[in-house]
Write a protein that holds these residues in place. Structure first.
Motif, PDB file in Angstrom:
ATOM      1  N   LEU A 162       0.755  -1.274  -0.217  1.00 46.88           N
ATOM      2  CA  LEU A 162       0.171   0.033   0.044  1.00 46.88           C
ATOM      3  C   LEU A 162       0.594   1.295   0.125  1.00 46.88           C
ATOM      4  CD1 LEU A 162      -2.766   1.295   0.176  1.00 46.88           C
ATOM      5  CD2 LEU A 162      -2.796   1.122   2.666  1.00 46.88           C
ATOM      6  N   GLY A 163       1.920   1.116   0.794  1.00 47.06           N
ATOM      7  CA  GLY A 163       2.983   2.427   0.875  1.00 47.06           C
ATOM      8  C   GLY A 163       3.391   2.630  -0.551  1.00 47.06           C
ATOM      9  N   LEU A 164       3.808   1.721  -1.254  1.00 49.94           N
ATOM     10  CA  LEU A 164       4.398   1.801  -2.483  1.00 49.94           C
ATOM     11  C   LEU A 164       3.348   2.198  -3.697  1.00 49.94           C
ATOM     12  CD1 LEU A 164       6.667  -1.175  -3.252  1.00 49.94           C
ATOM     13  CD2 LEU A 164       7.250   0.829  -2.557  1.00 49.94           C
ATOM     14  N   PHE A 165       1.928   1.584  -3.450  1.00 51.21           N
ATOM     15  CA  PHE A 165       1.036   2.187  -4.327  1.00 51.21           C
ATOM     16  C   PHE A 165       0.525   3.759  -4.243  1.00 51.21           C
ATOM     17  CE2 PHE A 165      -3.482   3.010  -4.861  1.00 51.21           C
ATOM     18  CZ  PHE A 165      -3.929   2.584  -6.184  1.00 51.21           C
ATOM     19  N   VAL A 166       0.404   4.157  -2.783  1.00 53.53           N
ATOM     20  CA  VAL A 166       0.271   5.471  -2.610  1.00 53.53           C
ATOM     21  C   VAL A 166       1.413   6.559  -3.024  1.00 53.53           C
ATOM     22  CG1 VAL A 166      -0.276   7.059  -0.957  1.00 53.53           C
ATOM     23  CG2 VAL A 166      -1.304   4.904  -0.782  1.00 53.53           C
ATOM     24  N   THR A 167       2.440   6.317  -3.001  1.00 51.81           N
ATOM     25  CA  THR A 167       3.587   7.055  -3.237  1.00 51.81           C
ATOM     26  C   THR A 167       4.182   6.979  -4.525  1.00 51.81           C
ATOM     27  OG1 THR A 167       5.259   5.399  -2.110  1.00 51.81           O
ATOM     28  CG2 THR A 167       4.246   7.018  -0.898  1.00 51.81           C
ATOM     29  N   THR A 169       2.756   5.366  -7.485  1.00 52.41           N
ATOM     30  CA  THR A 169       1.596   5.114  -8.530  1.00 52.41           C
ATOM     31  C   THR A 169       1.060   6.658  -8.955  1.00 52.41           C
ATOM     32  OG1 THR A 169      -0.194   4.113  -7.525  1.00 52.41           O
ATOM     33  CG2 THR A 169       1.415   2.678  -8.072  1.00 52.41           C
ATOM     34  N   ARG A 170       0.295   6.358 -10.270  1.00 49.92           N
ATOM     35  CA  ARG A 170      -0.286   7.587 -10.650  1.00 49.92           C
ATOM     36  C   ARG A 170      -1.822   7.611  -9.624  1.00 49.92           C
ATOM     37  NH1 ARG A 170      -1.493  10.089 -16.590  1.00 49.92           N
ATOM     38  NH2 ARG A 170      -2.956  11.563 -16.144  1.00 49.92           N
ATOM     39  N   SER A 171      -2.468   6.554  -9.697  1.00 52.31           N
ATOM     40  CA  SER A 171      -3.649   6.392  -8.973  1.00 52.31           C
ATOM     41  C   SER A 171      -3.433   6.874  -7.424  1.00 52.31           C
ATOM     42  CB  SER A 171      -4.117   5.147  -9.008  1.00 52.31           C
ATOM     43  OG  SER A 171      -4.410   4.694 -10.277  1.00 52.31           O
ATOM     44  N   MET A 175      -4.981   9.854  -5.180  1.00 48.02           N
ATOM     45  CA  MET A 175      -5.694   9.519  -3.896  1.00 48.02           C
ATOM     46  C   MET A 175      -5.260  10.645  -2.945  1.00 48.02           C
ATOM     47  SD  MET A 175      -5.745   5.501  -2.867  1.00 48.02           S
ATOM     48  CE  MET A 175      -7.074   4.660  -3.666  1.00 48.02           C
ATOM     49  N   GLN A 176      -3.971  10.902  -3.236  1.00 46.78           N
ATOM     50  CA  GLN A 176      -3.515  12.124  -2.290  1.00 46.78           C
ATOM     51  C   GLN A 176      -3.997  13.626  -2.477  1.00 46.78           C
ATOM     52  OE1 GLN A 176       0.854  11.795  -1.133  1.00 46.78           O
ATOM     53  NE2 GLN A 176       0.819   9.989  -2.580  1.00 46.78           N
ATOM     54  N   LEU A 187     -10.364  19.660 -11.093  1.00 45.82           N
ATOM     55  CA  LEU A 187      -9.636  20.517 -12.307  1.00 45.82           C
ATOM     56  C   LEU A 187      -8.607  19.983 -12.862  1.00 45.82           C
ATOM     57  CD1 LEU A 187     -10.566  24.101 -10.291  1.00 45.82           C
ATOM     58  CD2 LEU A 187     -11.836  22.872 -12.086  1.00 45.82           C
ATOM     59  N   MET A 188      -7.915  19.450 -12.010  1.00 46.25           N
ATOM     60  CA  MET A 188      -6.457  18.927 -12.897  1.00 46.25           C
ATOM     61  C   MET A 188      -6.703  17.631 -13.389  1.00 46.25           C
ATOM     62  SD  MET A 188      -3.929  19.583  -9.679  1.00 46.25           S
ATOM     63  CE  MET A 188      -2.330  19.324 -10.725  1.00 46.25           C
ATOM     64  N   GLY A 189      -8.133  17.149 -13.653  1.00 47.92           N
ATOM     65  CA  GLY A 189      -8.310  16.068 -14.721  1.00 47.92           C
ATOM     66  C   GLY A 189      -8.236  14.854 -13.774  1.00 47.92           C
ATOM     67  N   ILE A 190      -8.395  14.730 -12.491  1.00 46.55           N
ATOM     68  CA  ILE A 190      -8.520  13.506 -11.766  1.00 46.55           C
ATOM     69  C   ILE A 190     -10.108  13.103 -11.543  1.00 46.55           C
ATOM     70  CG2 ILE A 190      -8.107  12.325  -9.508  1.00 46.55           C
ATOM     71  CD1 ILE A 190      -5.602  14.365  -9.178  1.00 46.55           C
ATOM     72  N   ASN A 191     -10.135  11.963 -11.875  1.00 48.99           N
ATOM     73  CA  ASN A 191     -11.534  11.138 -11.904  1.00 48.99           C
ATOM     74  C   ASN A 191     -11.955  10.832 -10.423  1.00 48.99           C
ATOM     75  OD1 ASN A 191     -13.970   9.839 -11.774  1.00 48.99           O
ATOM     76  ND2 ASN A 191     -13.357   8.840 -13.653  1.00 48.99           N
ATOM     77  N   THR A 192     -12.390  11.845  -9.647  1.00 44.23           N
ATOM     78  CA  THR A 192     -12.382  11.612  -8.024  1.00 44.23           C
ATOM     79  C   THR A 192     -13.474  10.433  -7.830  1.00 44.23           C
ATOM     80  OG1 THR A 192     -14.236  13.390  -8.063  1.00 44.23           O
ATOM     81  CG2 THR A 192     -11.802  14.062  -7.608  1.00 44.23           C
ATOM     82  N   ASP A 193     -14.389  10.102  -8.370  1.00 48.83           N
ATOM     83  CA  ASP A 193     -15.231   9.010  -8.507  1.00 48.83           C
ATOM     84  C   ASP A 193     -14.523   7.899  -8.233  1.00 48.83           C
ATOM     85  OD1 ASP A 193     -17.476  10.633  -7.886  1.00 48.83           O
ATOM     86  OD2 ASP A 193     -18.142  10.608  -9.991  1.00 48.83           O
TER      87      ASP A 193
END
Length: 309
Positions: A162-167, A169-171, A175-176, A187-193
């Motif tokens: 999980l630590g690797l994923f959060v820091t 990866t793009r996804s 999340m951050q 506004l920056m193009g992130i699909n928050t849903d």
């Protein structure tokens, strides 16, 4: 003192389970500010999903080989329930007063309990869960049951992944960003849903892994098991710092060790013999939470935006 290694091992095992479940609470809260009180039941359905996969296997199938398939089955069920809950129960209430999704979560928890009670075969009583054969293994002066080794291995691996994923990866970076400011993230193009659904899914997957660990430790699963474990996991998330994924695991470990030490030693203190034993472990666990919140309301690690997910 001769019992100390054993009590610490017991607490570490229990705390690792609390931490795995607590990550689901803290990830969802970190992004949408929602306390998902149905998360304990998502943990519960994961246990039944894993058990169902095992019961479908042919007789004589080795448990060690079955566990990956059981984890997969539990994860699929938990993730399906969690994502459906997000889509149909929580998403329509995002702009509603904060009390509305909280009440919805409590209602969903009751519904999931009753669905399993009514529709899973013979769910009115606890179902036996498969166990490893053989006696305990001695590690650093503590006897560890073979089934308990699963959570001691799974918990750090899950946290590392999980630590690797959060820091990395793009996804994870999405999340951050969503946790920090959802409107700017859009506004920056992130699909928050999609990010929110992903948070629910990851938390549910970790809960399913914890459910397999619970079954291996206790030898049974039941439709009531999610309530108390979910409550303890929520306590662990608050203890470590709600919204902090590392704090969730730290809070779980601290809570588990506190329970084990209180169970083993409180009764030996002069005048405290009535307050020892397993019957009082929940009291001491929540007493620890109260003390931490009195002196450090933000939790042990606090809420760090960089770690929210």
């Amino acid at each position: 003192m001769n019992e100390l290694p054993q009590q610490l091992a017991n607490g570490l095992i229990l705390g690792a389970m609390y931490g795995l479940i607590a990550i689901g609470y803290t990830m969802v809260y970190g992004i949408v500010q929602l306390i998902n009180f149905a998360h304990g039941e998502i943990f519960m359905v994961g246990g039944f999903g894993a058990l169902t996969i095992y019961l479908w296997m042919p007789d004589g199938f080795a448990l060690g080989a079955a566990i990956p398939l059981m984890i997969l089955g539990g994860v699929i069920v938990s993730v399906a329930v969690a994502t459906a809950a997000e889509r149909f129960a929580y998403r329509p209430l995002r702009t509603a007063p904060r009390l509305a999704p909280l009440i919805t979560a409590i209602g969903l928890s009751i519904v999931l309990q009753q669905v399993v009670w009514m529709w899973y075969p013979d769910a009115k009583k606890d179902h036996p869960f498969p166990q490893f054969e053989g006696g305990p293994i001695e590690i650093l002066g503590a006897n560890i049951q073979r089934g308990d080794l699963f959570v001691l291995i799974a918990a750090p691996l899950c946290m590392f992944a999980l630590g690797l994923f959060v820091t990395k990866t793009r996804s994870g970076r999405g999340m951050q960003a969503t946790a920090q400011d959802p409107d700017t993230a859009k506004l920056m193009g992130i699909n928050t849903d999609r990010i929110i659904v992903m948070a629910f899914a990851i938390g549910a997957a970790f809960a399913a892994i914890a459910a397999v660990a619970y079954g291996l430790k206790n030898g049974q699963v039941g439709f009531r098991m999610g309530f108390l474990m979910g409550l303890k996991a929520f306590t662990a998330a608050v203890l470590g710092g709600i919204g902090n994924i590392y704090g969730a695991m730290l809070g779980g470990v601290c809570l588990g060790v506190a329970e084990a030490l209180a169970t083993g030693y409180i009764g030996d203190i002069p005048g405290m013999d009535l307050f020892g034993g397993g019957a009082w472990k929940d009291v001491w666990a929540f007493s620890l939470l109260i003390l931490v919140l009195l002196f450090r309301p933000q939790g042990l690690l606090g809420e760090r935006v960089a770690d929210r997910a």
